[in-house]
Scaffold this motif. Structure first.
Motif, PDB file in Angstrom:
ATOM      1  N   THR A  10      36.172  42.623  48.403  1.00  0.00           N
ATOM      2  CA  THR A  10      34.897  42.467  47.686  1.00  0.00           C
ATOM      3  C   THR A  10      34.589  43.723  46.874  1.00  0.00           C
ATOM      4  O   THR A  10      34.995  44.834  47.238  1.00  0.00           O
ATOM      5  CB  THR A  10      33.729  42.204  48.656  1.00  0.00           C
ATOM      6  N   TYR A  11      33.854  43.507  45.794  1.00  0.00           N
ATOM      7  CA  TYR A  11      33.485  44.624  44.916  1.00  0.00           C
ATOM      8  C   TYR A  11      32.263  45.354  45.481  1.00  0.00           C
ATOM      9  O   TYR A  11      31.202  44.755  45.657  1.00  0.00           O
ATOM     10  CB  TYR A  11      33.196  44.100  43.512  1.00  0.00           C
ATOM     11  N   ASN A 576      26.830  39.667  39.201  1.00  0.00           N
ATOM     12  CA  ASN A 576      27.716  38.514  39.390  1.00  0.00           C
ATOM     13  C   ASN A 576      28.869  38.542  38.390  1.00  0.00           C
ATOM     14  O   ASN A 576      29.990  38.129  38.720  1.00  0.00           O
ATOM     15  CB  ASN A 576      26.922  37.210  39.241  1.00  0.00           C
ATOM     16  N   ASN A 579      31.362  40.786  39.758  1.00  0.00           N
ATOM     17  CA  ASN A 579      32.105  40.090  40.819  1.00  0.00           C
ATOM     18  C   ASN A 579      33.150  39.145  40.229  1.00  0.00           C
ATOM     19  O   ASN A 579      34.251  39.015  40.772  1.00  0.00           O
ATOM     20  CB  ASN A 579      31.144  39.293  41.709  1.00  0.00           C
ATOM     21  N   TRP A 582      36.043  41.158  39.176  1.00  0.00           N
ATOM     22  CA  TRP A 582      36.742  41.640  40.373  1.00  0.00           C
ATOM     23  C   TRP A 582      37.639  40.546  40.956  1.00  0.00           C
ATOM     24  O   TRP A 582      38.821  40.768  41.248  1.00  0.00           O
ATOM     25  CB  TRP A 582      35.713  42.096  41.396  1.00  0.00           C
ATOM     26  N   ASN A 583      37.059  39.355  41.109  1.00  0.00           N
ATOM     27  CA  ASN A 583      37.815  38.250  41.718  1.00  0.00           C
ATOM     28  C   ASN A 583      38.978  37.823  40.828  1.00  0.00           C
ATOM     29  O   ASN A 583      40.074  37.523  41.332  1.00  0.00           O
ATOM     30  CB  ASN A 583      36.884  37.076  42.009  1.00  0.00           C
TER      31      ASN A 583
END
Length: 876
Positions: A10-11, A576, A579, A582-583
């Motif tokens: 996770t970030y 978000n 995120n 990141w994902n």
């Protein structure tokens, strides 16, 4: 190839931001030295107050500057962002005085020298606070060059400028009307006065003519100043009063004769055409008094109280005196009438106290000769304003500029370098301290008590920070600077003064572009302020969401020069977005087996599409940043990353990534993913520096840091316009199929055969796209509609018509049962609400908002019913 780092699941910005900033700073990436093999790009920071804390305006301002400086650094410029803080004369002195007041002390208990020492201690204690907060934001300033407006070099520059201007007779000491703040207890420049419309009154007062039954009626908004009247003016062509010119009238309440005279300044049409003249408390009256030799009578002192010359009103505040004077005028029969009157009132921009015009001996800069070259340099386009409309604001102010009052009655600041002999009275202005009178030889020398306006030293910032008055290598290389980024609210305070100072002392403009931004307001559009309690602390936002989310929020959706509303929900949305990045990056890394980002020779249709879109992005973002359209650039980056890269290209690549039998195609997909992701992180880096560095370090890369990597270059050979159009048409069909399936509540697990009717060649061989993203079981490309098309579901795009067998999508009987049941429920709701709304008792008793809500719900149910009936019709 530099070492790569793994990305956690996770970030967490808190786990990386401080460490990354330390890495950048320790590596010297922020520092710029004179290097004639590179082109310089320079920004000087608008120096924040040394006692201040980071507020949302600072965060906005520094984010814009950091985007520009990081971009130019990556583009190969020798980028210098010069940091520093301002001594902030009044603001700092007030802070220190407040701390003394808490102990029951004043600055006078300490004396000047000890009090100034306390100010320096305050600066040393709190001055680094805002600098550390700028670091939290990610500001890539050259901290090795940190300056302070009262450091030794800047102080030397201030003395040099003062003495040079004095010797040129462009600085003078004069007795003039100045703006005086009774609360700050100091003179203010015109730019430090804010005007606000206030409700007031116009009092009409009789002034009897001496030795006559006649009288003049004079209208005034300030009866509390009338004790200082020394004349009454009328227009020379006003026939009503020509017979009275040269006579005296009697000043009410004071019973003092004052002359009636004629002056062109008077407007015959305003009020009664007669003007009371109070030379010490109005600039226009002061000018008339100079022309006509009238007496100067002070009736309001520096604290805003009535003086002894105000007679029985002595010691009263302005407000108390106004009430008492009006009462006495009415009681003695002088008050004719009172009218309501709205007028603009000057207030102190710091404490918002009503400013008092006072005749006072102060130091001034003669602005006329200095304004001319500062006007020309903008008129000729050598300095450009962004947005351009603000050049008109600047020109209008400069063309009508008054002499600048530069002396302040404070102890903290640059003390005026003027010295007085206490024996013979001779005044000397000198860059060096004076100990002996040059005229009489006395050693009894006293320096001027006043300090200079804070903006005097700030006006020299672009060149004093680079070593002026010495001809340093830095000054010759980095000056003139390239762009000034600041708020439109300080065009007069700072921008204009830097321009005329640069032209006068350097013979050259201080910068080429003035990039002006608006104010950050609260979610209701109000200015953030302590009094409203609506300020948002940027550090709290950073602690909760990370610096990148705040930075991206501040810059998106905002045009140059426009105010913006701050919504915490937008910061959440941009967290978000981080995120999402990141994902997507973790997905790429989990599928990565290659060690470099070299593009393969063999490119698929989706590769050619994404490379085309990526190169278009490089071109657009670079152009937008060059035009200072930072919000537009950020929006394009967001759209590309979220839509094109994450939602489409990664999904399209999964076809090849999941194919372990064809490793060449698998690796080709990896290389394109890494190439585009790495380059996009570079484009995004100036906006979101922390997450982009983290992702870039995890990908195959060259060099120590993304911030010193080379800015992506547009590559025409990687633009495939036809293939990109073909892919867009395939995507359009996929979107249409998905939308239709969603309308019919068909889950992704339910596969359907697709019949694509089109003569376009790109649909042949595109079956894998449709199988993965449009949930097709089989794909058949036809020239004509299939035989049983009438019993199929269809979607149409400009490129093709697509048919899907209804039985593949739904169990018709079950779906009809479900839809009819839902229809019955909706009709029951409609009947219930219609019954309610036809009940007059409900309509008359229920609040209007409740009735309106019911009507809105009814419309919603009717719209839902219409869609259900359409779905039932289509199924039948």
């Amino acid at each position: 190839m530099s070492e790569r780092h793994e990305l956690p699941k996770t970030y967490d910005p808190h786990a990386t931001e401080d460490a990354l900033y330390k890495f950048w700073e320790d590596s010297g990436f922020f520092h710029a030295e004179v290097d004639h093999t590179k082109k310089p790009f320079t920004i000087v920071i608008p120096p924040p107050n040394v006692t201040g804390q980071l507020h949302m305006g600072h965060a906005f301002d520094e984010t814009l500057q950091d985007i520009l400086i990081r971009t130019k650094r990556m583009q190969g410029y020798n980028a210098l962002w010069m940091p520093g803080t301002d001594h902030a004369g009044i603001a700092t002195q007030i802070k220190v005085e407040e701390s003394l007041r808490e102990k029951g002390e004043t600055r006078f208990d300490y004396g000047r020298e000890r009090f100034v020492d306390l100010c320096w201690q305050w600066k040393d204690r709190y001055g680094s606070r805002i600098l550390n907060q700028l670091r939290k934001l990610g500001s890539s300033c050259d901290w090795d060059r940190l300056r302070f407006t009262m450091d030794e070099g800047c102080s030397r520059a201030v003395k040099e400028v003062f003495v040079n201007l004095y010797n040129k007779k462009l600085i003078y000491k004069g007795h003039r009307i100045v703006n005086w703040c009774p609360r700050c207890n100091t003179a203010l420049s015109d730019a430090e006065v804010e005007y606000e419309e206030q409700k007031g009154h116009l009092w009409h007062i009789k002034y009897p003519i001496e030795n006559s039954d006649e009288y003049l009626v004079i209208a005034t908004t300030r009866p509390e100043t009338m004790m200082g009247d020394s004349g009454v003016a009328v227009h020379p062509d006003d026939e009503r009063y020509q017979h009275l010119v040269g006579k005296n009238c009697i000043l009410p309440l004071m019973n003092r004769p004052i002359p009636i005279f004629a002056d062109d300044y008077v407007e015959r049409e305003f009020g009664t055409g007669c003007v009371k003249v109070t030379p010490c408390h109005d600039p226009n009256d002061f000018a008339m008094a100079e022309r006509h030799g009238l007496e100067h009578i002070f009736v309001i002192d520096a604290e805003g109280k009535i003086t002894e010359d105000g007679g029985k009103y002595c010691g009263m505040t302005r407000e108390e005196a106004r009430e008492a004077v009006v009462h006495d005028l009415e009681e003695q029969g002088y008050l004719v009438k009172v009218e309501d009157y709205n007028h603009n009132v000057g207030t102190c921009h710091r404490c918002h106290t009503t400013v008092e015009p006072l005749a006072s001996t102060q130091w001034f800069v003669k602005m006329g000769p200095l304004a001319e070259p500062a006007i020309d340099v903008v008129r000729k386009g050598d300095i450009k304003f962004v947005p351009e409309r603000f050049s008109k604001t600047y020109m209008n102010w400069m063309e009508n500029v008054h002499d600048w009052c530069i002396s302040r009655q404070l102890w903290w600041g640059h003390r005026i370098p003027a010295y007085y002999c206490e024996d013979c009275g001779h005044m000397m202005v000198s860059k060096d301290d004076v100990h002996v009178c040059e005229k009489c030889g006395s050693t009894h020398i006293k320096q001027d008590e006043d300090v200079l306006d804070t903006w005097f030293s700030s006006a020299l910032w672009p060149f004093s920070t680079l070593g002026w008055p010495d001809k340093t290598p830095e000054l010759e290389y980095f000056y003139p600077t390239d762009v000034l980024v600041t708020g439109y609210d300080i065009i007069f305070f700072w921008v204009a003064r830097m321009i005329f100072s640069g032209m006068e002392h350097m013979g050259e403009k201080p910068f080429s572009t003035v990039f002006l931004h608006g104010l950050i307001r609260d979610n209701l559009g109000r200015k953030m302020s302590k009094s409203l309690g609506n300020g948002v602390d940027p550090i709290e936002i950073i602690d909760k969401y990370g610096a990148d989310a705040l930075r991206f929020t501040l810059v998106t959706g905002i045009g140059p020069g426009n105010d913006a509303r701050f919504y915490t929900e937008r910061v959440e949305a941009n967290r978000n977005f981080a995120n999402k990045i990141w994902n997507a990056s973790r997905f790429v890394l989990m599928n990565l087996t290659v060690d470099d980002a070299a593009l393969p020779e063999e490119l698929t249709l989706e590769d050619r599409w994404i490379l085309t879109r990526y190169n278009e992005l490089i071109q657009a973002v670079t152009e937008n940043i060059d035009k200072y359209e930072l919000g537009i650039a950020a929006d394009k980056l967001y759209s590309f990353i979220w839509d094109d890269f994450c939602d489409w290209f990664i999904e399209l690549c999964k076809i090849r990534l999941n194919d372990k039998e064809n490793m060449k195609q698998n690796e080709n997909a990896q290389r394109v993913l890494v190439h585009v992701l790495s380059g996009t992180m570079q484009l995004l880096h100036p906006f979101m520096p922390f997450i982009t560095e983290t992702v870039w370090q995890a990908l195959p890369h060259e060099g120590p840091s993304i911030m010193v990597s080379r800015w992506p270059a547009f590559d025409q050979s990687k633009v495939f316009e036809q293939e990109a159009r073909d892919m867009e048409q395939i995507m359009e069909i996929i979107r249409a199929i998905r939308n239709r399936r969603a309308e019919m509540n068909v889950p992704p697990s339910k596969k359907a055969e697709l019949f694509i009717v089109s003569e376009r060649p790109m649909f042949s061989g595109a079956d894998l796209y449709f199988k993965r993203l449009a949930y097709a079981s089989e794909v058949v490309v036809l020239n004509d509609a299939p035989e049983n098309a009438s019993s199929m579901v269809s979607v149409v795009t400009p490129a093709a018509k697509v048919y899907m067998p209804l039985s593949d999508l739904v169990d018709v009987e079950k779906e009809l049962q479900r839809l009819n049941k839902e229809k019955d429920n909706v009709m029951a709701q409609i009947a219930r609400i219609e019954g309610k709304l036809s009940n007059q008792g409900f309509i008359s008793k229920a609040p209007e908002a409740v009735v309106a809500a019911e009507r809105q719900r009814l419309e919603g149910y009717k719209e839902h019913l219409s869609k259900l009936e359409e779905s039932i019709h289509n199924l039948k």
